[in-house]
Design a protein around this motif. Structure first.
Motif, PDB file in Angstrom:
ATOM      1  N   UNK A  99       0.803  -1.210   0.000  1.00 49.81           N
ATOM      2  CA  UNK A  99       0.000   0.000   0.000  1.00 49.81           C
ATOM      3  C   UNK A  99       0.837   1.261   0.000  1.00 49.81           C
ATOM      4  N   UNK A 100       2.048   1.178   0.574  1.00 50.29           N
ATOM      5  CA  UNK A 100       2.933   2.338   0.600  1.00 50.29           C
ATOM      6  C   UNK A 100       3.238   2.835  -0.800  1.00 50.29           C
ATOM      7  N   UNK A 101       3.484   1.916  -1.717  1.00 49.10           N
ATOM      8  CA  UNK A 101       3.848   2.319  -3.075  1.00 49.10           C
ATOM      9  C   UNK A 101       2.686   3.011  -3.775  1.00 49.10           C
ATOM     10  N   UNK A 102       1.492   2.449  -3.634  1.00 46.64           N
ATOM     11  CA  UNK A 102       0.323   3.100  -4.219  1.00 46.64           C
ATOM     12  C   UNK A 102       0.107   4.474  -3.597  1.00 46.64           C
ATOM     13  N   UNK A 103       0.333   4.581  -2.292  1.00 50.50           N
ATOM     14  CA  UNK A 103       0.166   5.864  -1.619  1.00 50.50           C
ATOM     15  C   UNK A 103       1.145   6.919  -2.102  1.00 50.50           C
ATOM     16  N   UNK A 104       2.368   6.514  -2.393  1.00 54.65           N
ATOM     17  CA  UNK A 104       3.355   7.468  -2.907  1.00 54.65           C
ATOM     18  C   UNK A 104       2.933   8.014  -4.266  1.00 54.65           C
ATOM     19  N   UNK A 105       2.423   7.126  -5.118  1.00 54.05           N
ATOM     20  CA  UNK A 105       1.970   7.582  -6.434  1.00 54.05           C
ATOM     21  C   UNK A 105       0.762   8.501  -6.302  1.00 54.05           C
ATOM     22  N   UNK A 106      -0.163   8.136  -5.420  1.00 53.35           N
ATOM     23  CA  UNK A 106      -1.322   8.992  -5.190  1.00 53.35           C
ATOM     24  C   UNK A 106      -0.888  10.349  -4.642  1.00 53.35           C
ATOM     25  N   UNK A 107       0.097  10.338  -3.742  1.00 54.36           N
ATOM     26  CA  UNK A 107       0.598  11.585  -3.187  1.00 54.36           C
ATOM     27  C   UNK A 107       1.245  12.484  -4.216  1.00 54.36           C
TER      28      UNK A 107
END
Length: 520
Positions: free
Chosen positions: A251-259
């Motif tokens: 989930x961290x990776x998806x969150x970075x892209x969303x950020x």
């Protein structure tokens, strides 16, 4: 659901954020412990009471408590309730500021692999009672012994055996590197990283991973997350709106892209792995993030026809494939499949790291970039000014160039292969209903559980002092919950703790009549 309250003699203020209730509750409780608002020994509300106050299912709260017990944040004792663990060291309150996400302990041929099992009744619901074949240890009895404040056994995926870090060889490389280092090496330097490291990395990656690399196209970064942040920033500045991601992942990776302002459409998957047809979610994306050599966490490899298909999409659309090659050196049944980047170096961004082969604490990773992206990534990195230290880069260059890195990887490959073989044999003997799925590779394996049993097994693990993760933890929110399994990081324990961790795992799996623990 922000600013919710629970009461147990005193008000308990929790701020829940995000669409996933259990994850939001766990994050809020961790933050309350870290900030010192919940001191060691504080008794928490019962799962029934907290669930009523927060307006969520009791199982959701119970599962969150069990996971935090497994992680060492809480303790659970029969008759004494759930309390904040005394080993959790809080930091005193500081001025509020945005806190970046914490990395999760992270990080071509299906056929022999057993697919994860699916059950028709799992979507959206979690079983409250024991499933078929549930382990006897799943439910604590009235005479249960006190639970330890931290897990006794750690099989969470994402970390190598840190006790096997080659200290002596690393120290020798460090001394040689510092002795030979020019004075300018201790200045600010090239944002791409030390030329000594980029040169030996180009040679190694071409030899070991089939990557087309030249030193001027390599950028050294402080871990995979740093590299992904830079790539996300560059893609957004180019006008890319969406980066497609796999159905299961961190989930961290998806969150970075969303950020970074990017959408993250989710690619579908089937028994052969991630589907990459251009007519699906990939069609509207400007890039795709993939773990092609060893999908995390499900453990499959992208089949050859789909490897070619995703590269063809990138060529036709002008998009980019972001290849996360987090553990590509570790394949046990054959030579490792070459990196996807070798199929088209101008459309694939290759991201590699020393976090799995050596140690995450080194903060050493690298990107091999298409020529069209080098200048923009270097410019973004210069603004961020977040780099690995020059002495560490020089030491790694010496370690890699001397052959010590190859020797270490070969030694760890043999060690991890033995552990995986022992895991497969123990599971087959102790829990015939459970299957090890995925290819023989990497630092983790997925145990496919009977349908509807994942949460029961996780609760049993928490009560038995075993830290392990379920497949559902890595599922994207929009993906139906159809898989039951455990993600077992067999590389994580030191050798001295491996056998006891394996025995603890077998105790919580669905058991066969007359099953015995490994080593007995």
């Amino acid at each position: 659901m922000a600013n919710e309250w629970a009461t147990f003699g005193a008000d308990l203020h929790l701020e829940l954020r995000g669409p996933r209730l259990r994850a939001g509750l766990m994050d809020a409780l961790r933050e309350a412990v870290r900030s010192g608002r919940l001191e060691a020994g504080t008794r928490l509300p019962s799962s029934r009471s907290l669930a009523a106050d927060l307006g969520m299912a009791r199982n959701t709260v119970a599962d969150a408590y069990a996971e935090l017990v497994a992680e060492g944040w809480l303790t659970a004792r029969q008759g004494s309730g759930t309390r904040v663990a005394r080993r959790a060291e809080p930091r005193r309150p500081e001025p509020r500021r945005a806190e970046p996400g914490r990395p999760e302990p992270r990080r071509g041929e299906p056929g022999r692999a057993e697919p994860l099992r699916s059950g028709p009744g799992r979507a959206g619901a979690r079983p409250s009672g024991p499933g078929p074949g549930a382990a006897p240890a799943a439910a604590p009895s009235a005479r249960s012994l006190p639970r330890p404040s931290a897990p006794a056994h750690n099989l969470k995926a994402g970390t190598p055996d840190l006790a096997s870090f080659p200290r002596a060889e690393w120290l020798k490389a460090y001394r040689r590197a510092l002795t030979a280092a020019p004075n300018e090496a201790f200045g600010y330097g090239d944002p791409r990283g030390r030329i000594e490291l980029r040169t030996v990395l180009a040679e190694y990656l071409a030899r070991a991973r089939g990557v087309y690399a030249r030193p001027e196209r390599i950028v050294v970064c402080a871990g995979f997350v740093h590299g992904l942040m830079l790539i996300g920033q560059v893609l957004r500045s180019r006008g890319v709106r969406d980066v497609a991601i796999e159905s299961y992942g961190l989930g961290l990776h998806a969150g970075l892209l969303t950020g970074a302002g990017l959408g993250t459409p989710v690619l579908p998957f089937d028994e052969r792995g991630t589907r990459v047809e251009a007519s699906g979610p990939l069609g509207s994306a400007g890039a795709v993030l993939m773990t092609a050599a060893h999908q995390f966490p499900l453990g499959g490899a992208l089949p050859p026809d789909r490897r070619a298909e995703v590269v063809d999409w990138a060529r036709a659309s002008g998009g980019f494939v972001l290849e996360d090659d987090y553990d590509g050196e570790f394949r046990y049944d054959r030579q490792p499949v070459g990196a996807l980047q070798g199929l088209d170096p101008e459309r694939v961004v290759y991201l590699g790291t020393a976090s799995k082969s050596l140690a995450p604490g080194l903060r050493l990773a690298w990107m091999v970039l298409p020529e069209s992206l080098v200048g923009e990534v270097v410019a973004a990195k210069g603004v961020v000014d977040w780099v690995s230290s020059a002495p560490d880069q020089l030491a790694f260059a010496e370690f890699l160039g001397s052959g010590a890195y190859d020797r270490h990887v070969r030694a760890m490959r043999l060690r991890y292969r033995r552990r995986r073989d022992q895991l497969v044999a123990a599971v087959a003997a102790h829990s015939p209903e459970t299957r090890v799925s995925g290819i023989a590779a990497g630092l983790h394996a997925v145990l496919a559980l009977p349908p509807g049993t994942e949460q029961d097994v996780l609760r049993a693990a928490a009560w038995n002092g075993l830290a392990v993760q379920g497949v559902d933890q890595f599922r994207r929110p929009t993906v139906p919950a159809t898989l039951d399994g455990l993600v077992v990081g067999y590389a994580t324990p030191p050798d001295s703790a491996w056998q006891s961790a394996l025995q603890a795992l077998c105790r919580v799996l669905p058991q066969a009549p007359g099953g015995t623990e490994p080593g007995t």
